[in-house]
Design a protein around this motif. Structure first.
Motif, PDB file in Angstrom:
ATOM      1  N   ASP A  28       0.806  -1.225   0.000  1.00 47.16           N
ATOM      2  CA  ASP A  28       0.000   0.000   0.000  1.00 47.16           C
ATOM      3  C   ASP A  28       0.837   1.272   0.000  1.00 47.16           C
ATOM      4  O   ASP A  28       0.319   2.348   0.239  1.00 47.16           O
ATOM      5  N   ARG A  29       2.135   1.160  -0.282  1.00 46.12           N
ATOM      6  CA  ARG A  29       3.000   2.338  -0.267  1.00 46.12           C
ATOM      7  C   ARG A  29       4.036   2.251  -1.376  1.00 46.12           C
ATOM      8  O   ARG A  29       4.264   1.185  -1.929  1.00 46.12           O
ATOM      9  N   VAL A  30       4.634   3.391  -1.686  1.00 43.65           N
ATOM     10  CA  VAL A  30       5.650   3.462  -2.737  1.00 43.65           C
ATOM     11  C   VAL A  30       7.007   3.246  -2.075  1.00 43.65           C
ATOM     12  O   VAL A  30       7.514   4.119  -1.370  1.00 43.65           O
ATOM     13  N   LEU A  31       7.591   2.071  -2.262  1.00 45.46           N
ATOM     14  CA  LEU A  31       8.903   1.804  -1.698  1.00 45.46           C
ATOM     15  C   LEU A  31       9.954   2.651  -2.400  1.00 45.46           C
ATOM     16  O   LEU A  31       9.943   2.783  -3.627  1.00 45.46           O
ATOM     17  N   GLY A  39      15.292  12.816  -5.455  1.00 47.20           N
ATOM     18  CA  GLY A  39      14.211  13.462  -4.718  1.00 47.20           C
ATOM     19  C   GLY A  39      14.420  13.395  -3.221  1.00 47.20           C
ATOM     20  O   GLY A  39      14.156  14.366  -2.494  1.00 47.20           O
ATOM     21  N   LEU A  40      14.905  12.248  -2.725  1.00 45.21           N
ATOM     22  CA  LEU A  40      15.200  12.131  -1.292  1.00 45.21           C
ATOM     23  C   LEU A  40      16.357  13.043  -0.901  1.00 45.21           C
ATOM     24  O   LEU A  40      16.327  13.671   0.163  1.00 45.21           O
ATOM     25  N   LEU A  41      17.356  13.131  -1.758  1.00 44.10           N
ATOM     26  CA  LEU A  41      18.477  14.018  -1.470  1.00 44.10           C
ATOM     27  C   LEU A  41      18.002  15.467  -1.368  1.00 44.10           C
ATOM     28  O   LEU A  41      18.375  16.185  -0.432  1.00 44.10           O
ATOM     29  N   ALA A  42      17.158  15.892  -2.292  1.00 45.00           N
ATOM     30  CA  ALA A  42      16.627  17.257  -2.236  1.00 45.00           C
ATOM     31  C   ALA A  42      15.801  17.467  -0.973  1.00 45.00           C
ATOM     32  O   ALA A  42      15.915  18.498  -0.294  1.00 45.00           O
ATOM     33  N   LEU A  43      14.968  16.501  -0.641  1.00 42.93           N
ATOM     34  CA  LEU A  43      14.125  16.597   0.554  1.00 42.93           C
ATOM     35  C   LEU A  43      14.969  16.722   1.811  1.00 42.93           C
ATOM     36  O   LEU A  43      14.765  17.625   2.638  1.00 42.93           O
ATOM     37  N   LEU A  44      15.940  15.823   1.971  1.00 39.76           N
ATOM     38  CA  LEU A  44      16.702  15.754   3.219  1.00 39.76           C
ATOM     39  C   LEU A  44      17.779  16.821   3.317  1.00 39.76           C
ATOM     40  O   LEU A  44      18.274  17.106   4.411  1.00 39.76           O
ATOM     41  N   SER A  84       9.610   4.175   2.487  1.00 35.10           N
ATOM     42  CA  SER A  84       8.669   4.568   1.438  1.00 35.10           C
ATOM     43  C   SER A  84       8.706   6.072   1.240  1.00 35.10           C
ATOM     44  O   SER A  84       9.180   6.823   2.098  1.00 35.10           O
ATOM     45  N   VAL A  85       8.215   6.495   0.094  1.00 34.12           N
ATOM     46  CA  VAL A  85       8.167   7.918  -0.230  1.00 34.12           C
ATOM     47  C   VAL A  85       6.734   8.327  -0.514  1.00 34.12           C
ATOM     48  O   VAL A  85       5.901   7.524  -0.941  1.00 34.12           O
ATOM     49  N   THR A  86       6.460   9.603  -0.244  1.00 42.22           N
ATOM     50  CA  THR A  86       5.208  10.234  -0.631  1.00 42.22           C
ATOM     51  C   THR A  86       5.527  11.149  -1.798  1.00 42.22           C
ATOM     52  O   THR A  86       6.475  11.939  -1.723  1.00 42.22           O
ATOM     53  N   LEU A  87       4.744  11.036  -2.861  1.00 41.21           N
ATOM     54  CA  LEU A  87       4.965  11.853  -4.050  1.00 41.21           C
ATOM     55  C   LEU A  87       3.875  12.908  -4.163  1.00 41.21           C
ATOM     56  O   LEU A  87       2.714  12.653  -3.827  1.00 41.21           O
ATOM     57  N   ASP A  88       4.249  14.104  -4.624  1.00 41.00           N
ATOM     58  CA  ASP A  88       3.260  15.155  -4.828  1.00 41.00           C
ATOM     59  C   ASP A  88       2.614  15.005  -6.205  1.00 41.00           C
ATOM     60  O   ASP A  88       2.868  14.038  -6.931  1.00 41.00           O
ATOM     61  N   GLU A  92       7.068  14.463  -7.577  1.00 40.41           N
ATOM     62  CA  GLU A  92       8.290  14.745  -6.820  1.00 40.41           C
ATOM     63  C   GLU A  92       8.157  14.198  -5.393  1.00 40.41           C
ATOM     64  O   GLU A  92       7.061  14.130  -4.839  1.00 40.41           O
ATOM     65  N   VAL A  93       9.295  13.842  -4.797  1.00 39.49           N
ATOM     66  CA  VAL A  93       9.291  13.337  -3.427  1.00 39.49           C
ATOM     67  C   VAL A  93       8.918  14.472  -2.476  1.00 39.49           C
ATOM     68  O   VAL A  93       9.605  15.487  -2.406  1.00 39.49           O
ATOM     69  N   ALA A  94       7.814  14.286  -1.768  1.00 40.16           N
ATOM     70  CA  ALA A  94       7.323  15.307  -0.838  1.00 40.16           C
ATOM     71  C   ALA A  94       7.446  14.862   0.615  1.00 40.16           C
ATOM     72  O   ALA A  94       7.158  15.625   1.534  1.00 40.16           O
ATOM     73  N   GLY A  95       7.880  13.623   0.840  1.00 42.56           N
ATOM     74  CA  GLY A  95       8.042  13.119   2.191  1.00 42.56           C
ATOM     75  C   GLY A  95       8.546  11.691   2.145  1.00 42.56           C
ATOM     76  O   GLY A  95       8.615  11.075   1.083  1.00 42.56           O
TER      77      GLY A  95
END
Length: 198
Positions: A28-31, A39-44, A84-88, A92-95
């Motif tokens: 039920d999630r995007v691994l 995207g994770l690099l930009a987020l973190l 997992s990641v949340t995409l907007d 894009e990775v939003a969380g």
């Protein structure tokens, strides 16, 4: 690195195997995968997102994030982690969310963060509650331990509001070996069910 809860439970081999299978079977999630590294690099790289979180692969480089994603996939295959990641709306990775699982102890921990423009939207308590429901009902663990930095007001309010019980403080060790003092909470599946039914 993530740390198991202070309270030690013993799982039977059958219970541990069922938890591992549930982690591997979660759909039920995007691994997080190679496509999400940038995207994770930009987020973190935004300290408003990453500063309060102790178990991230610092320093943040494309290589360190790629290694984290790869190691998380291997841990997922062992039934021990869900990164997992949340995409907007733009993809894009939003969380992100990382659930670390100790099947032999029927225990789990969760960490995660949302992009700065998605913070302070009043979703914290609901997010923690939903994560607890997933870990107890879907993964089948019996205990969740959580930590938050002493000055992480948003996470503290969300964890308290979700019904976790404060257990004092603990030292959490970052991957680079530095130590952070953290508030610490636990919640058992029985207490969670009683709270829901009450």
């Amino acid at each position: 690195m993530s740390a198991p809860p202070v309270t030690v439970l013993q799982a039977s081999p059958e219970e541990a195997a069922a938890i591992r299978a549930a982690v591997r079977g979660a759909t039920d999630r995007v691994l997080a995968g190679p496509a999400h590294v940038d995207g994770l690099l930009a987020l973190l790289s935004d300290p408003r997102v990453s500063d309060p979180i102790y178990d991230l692969p610092r320093p943040f480089t494309r290589e360190s994030i790629a290694a984290w994603v790869q190691e998380s996939r291997a841990a997922h295959d062992r039934g021990e982690r869900l990164l997992s990641v949340t995409l907007d709306e733009a993809g894009e990775v939003a969380g992100y969310s990382q659930i670390s699982v100790w099947p032999d102890r029927s225990s789990a921990e969760i960490a995660g963060a949302a992009r700065a423009d998605r913070q302070n939207a009043g979703r914290g308590r609901g997010g923690v509650s939903n994560a607890a429901a997933f870990m107890f009902e879907t993964l089948g663990v019996r205990l969740i331990g959580l930590t938050a930095a002493l000055d992480n007001v948003r996470s503290i309010a969300a964890i308290d509001g979700a019904g976790f019980v404060r257990m004092g403080e603990r030292e959490t060790v970052r991957p680079d070996g530095t130590v952070r003092r953290s508030l610490y909470w636990e919640l058992t599946r029985e207490a969670w069910r009683a709270r829901r039914e009450g």
